[in-house]
Write a protein that holds these residues in place. Structure first.
Motif, short mmCIF file in Angstrom:
data_model
loop_
_atom_site.label_atom_id
_atom_site.label_comp_id
_atom_site.label_asym_id
_atom_site.label_seq_id
_atom_site.Cartn_x
_atom_site.Cartn_y
_atom_site.Cartn_z
N GLY A 147 -3.62 -9.53 -12.46
CA GLY A 147 -2.32 -9.79 -11.62
C GLY A 147 -1.65 -8.41 -12.08
N PHE A 148 -0.57 -8.38 -11.38
CA PHE A 148 0.47 -6.83 -11.50
C PHE A 148 1.77 -7.34 -11.21
CE2 PHE A 148 -1.46 -6.56 -7.18
CZ PHE A 148 -0.26 -6.16 -6.53
N SER A 149 2.59 -6.77 -11.67
CA SER A 149 4.01 -6.79 -11.32
C SER A 149 4.65 -5.39 -10.79
CB SER A 149 5.12 -7.24 -12.42
OG SER A 149 5.08 -6.41 -13.65
N ILE A 150 5.48 -5.33 -9.85
CA ILE A 150 6.04 -3.94 -9.71
C ILE A 150 7.63 -4.13 -9.69
CG2 ILE A 150 6.34 -2.12 -7.81
CD1 ILE A 150 3.57 -2.47 -7.15
N TYR A 151 8.36 -3.23 -10.45
CA TYR A 151 9.90 -3.45 -10.31
C TYR A 151 10.45 -2.21 -10.45
CZ TYR A 151 8.73 -3.37 -15.52
OH TYR A 151 8.42 -3.06 -16.97
N GLY A 152 11.70 -2.10 -10.57
CA GLY A 152 12.52 -0.81 -10.63
C GLY A 152 13.78 -1.03 -10.74
N ARG A 153 14.57 0.24 -11.04
CA ARG A 153 15.86 0.11 -10.89
C ARG A 153 16.75 0.09 -9.56
NH1 ARG A 153 19.44 0.77 -15.07
NH2 ARG A 153 18.61 1.62 -16.89
N THR A 154 17.48 -0.56 -9.44
CA THR A 154 18.21 -0.72 -8.30
C THR A 154 19.19 0.24 -7.75
OG1 THR A 154 18.03 -3.25 -8.34
CG2 THR A 154 19.67 -2.22 -6.86
N PRO A 155 18.80 1.31 -6.81
CA PRO A 155 19.89 2.19 -6.55
C PRO A 155 21.25 2.12 -6.36
CG PRO A 155 17.82 2.24 -5.05
CD PRO A 155 17.72 1.07 -5.68
N LYS B 53 0.85 -1.24 -0.22
CA LYS B 53 0.08 -0.08 0.00
C LYS B 53 0.97 1.30 0.08
CE LYS B 53 -4.09 -2.25 2.17
NZ LYS B 53 -4.77 -1.98 3.54
N GLU B 54 1.98 1.11 0.96
CA GLU B 54 2.87 2.15 0.70
C GLU B 54 3.43 2.46 -0.60
OE1 GLU B 54 7.13 3.24 2.81
OE2 GLU B 54 5.50 2.41 4.19
N ILE B 55 3.88 1.54 -1.29
CA ILE B 55 4.52 1.67 -2.54
C ILE B 55 3.39 2.30 -3.53
CG2 ILE B 55 5.17 0.20 -4.54
CD1 ILE B 55 6.57 -1.45 -2.64
N LEU B 56 2.22 1.73 -3.45
CA LEU B 56 1.24 2.12 -4.51
C LEU B 56 0.82 3.36 -4.21
CD1 LEU B 56 -0.98 -1.00 -4.11
CD2 LEU B 56 0.36 -0.44 -6.21
N ARG B 57 0.69 4.15 -2.87
CA ARG B 57 0.57 5.68 -2.60
C ARG B 57 1.80 6.20 -3.10
NH1 ARG B 57 -1.12 3.49 2.51
NH2 ARG B 57 0.85 3.82 3.23
N ASP B 58 2.91 5.91 -2.99
CA ASP B 58 4.06 6.34 -3.83
C ASP B 58 3.83 6.76 -5.08
OD1 ASP B 58 5.60 6.77 -1.42
OD2 ASP B 58 6.98 5.31 -1.74
N CYS B 59 3.44 5.64 -5.64
CA CYS B 59 3.15 5.62 -7.36
C CYS B 59 2.06 6.40 -7.80
CB CYS B 59 2.72 4.16 -7.94
SG CYS B 59 4.14 2.94 -7.77
N GLU B 60 1.11 6.51 -6.79
CA GLU B 60 -0.12 7.63 -7.01
C GLU B 60 0.23 9.02 -7.06
OE1 GLU B 60 -4.15 5.34 -6.11
OE2 GLU B 60 -3.18 5.71 -4.16
N THR C 210 10.22 5.81 -8.66
CA THR C 210 11.14 4.89 -9.84
C THR C 210 10.34 3.61 -9.85
OG1 THR C 210 12.50 3.97 -8.14
CG2 THR C 210 13.27 6.11 -9.21
N TYR C 211 9.25 3.23 -9.43
CA TYR C 211 8.58 2.21 -9.55
C TYR C 211 7.97 1.99 -10.96
CZ TYR C 211 9.10 1.51 -4.54
OH TYR C 211 9.50 1.63 -3.37
N VAL C 212 7.71 1.06 -11.52
CA VAL C 212 7.09 0.40 -12.86
C VAL C 212 5.96 -0.49 -12.46
CG1 VAL C 212 7.29 -0.34 -15.16
CG2 VAL C 212 9.40 0.88 -14.12
N ILE C 213 4.78 0.06 -13.00
CA ILE C 213 3.90 -1.30 -12.51
C ILE C 213 3.21 -1.31 -13.82
CG2 ILE C 213 1.49 -1.28 -11.63
CD1 ILE C 213 2.47 0.76 -9.40
#
Length: 155
Positions: free
Chosen positions: A57-65, A30-37, A43-46
């Motif tokens: 279904g869904f995936s969430i991925y992103g660059r590794t800092p 939920k925290e990640i999704l709030r960040d996305c919204e 930097t998340y890709v959904i």
């Protein structure tokens, strides 16, 4: 890269409906999704898969800092009534294709639990060409180890 608008409640309900994720994991989602919204610079890709209006279904991925070509696959979630139909593999494949559309080389990393309910996910990762890189015993809690998988992709 795919950047989709999300309904946080819908995505969290889909993850909860699998019966796999613990309450604190859903809270992190939920925290990640709030960040996305609310943070366009996140930097998340959904990537979401729908059947009409229903979230399959869904995936969430992103660059590794702090890496040149590292990527983290944070979430692969397939609705309970959609499991066993190849959707998890499709979501992983699509993430890899999206990454390769922009990069010539990438290392994808997935961290997961050693608990029995995560066995289907671990089997999926191996089937998709990910290697088990290591285990940290009792990482999450006693009896629940962190299992790390990775895959090098290039074009």
């Amino acid at each position: 890269m795919l950047k989709q608008t999300v309904n946080a409640a819908e995505f969290a309900a889909t993850a909860e409906g699998t019966g796999v994720f613990a309450r604190h994991e859903i809270d992190v989602l939920k925290e990640i999704l709030r960040d996305c919204e609310h943070d366009p610079a996140n930097t998340y890709v959904i990537d979401a898969e729908r059947d009409g209006s229903a979230l399959r279904g869904f995936s969430i991925y992103g660059r590794t800092p702090m890496t040149d070509f590292g990527w983290d696959v944070y979430w692969i979630v397939v609705a309970k009534n959609q499991q066993g139909r190849g959707l998890g593999k499709q979501l992983l494949d699509r993430a890899e294709q999206a990454i390769m559309a922009h990069d010539k080389r990438a290392v994808l990393r997935i961290e997961t639990s050693s608990l029995p309910e995560y066995a289907p996910a671990r089997k999926l990762y191996l089937k998709c060409g990910y290697e088990k890189t290591g285990t940290i015993p009792d990482f999450y809690k006693a009896g629940d180890s962190l299992m790390l998988f990775h895959k090098l992709i290039s074009r």
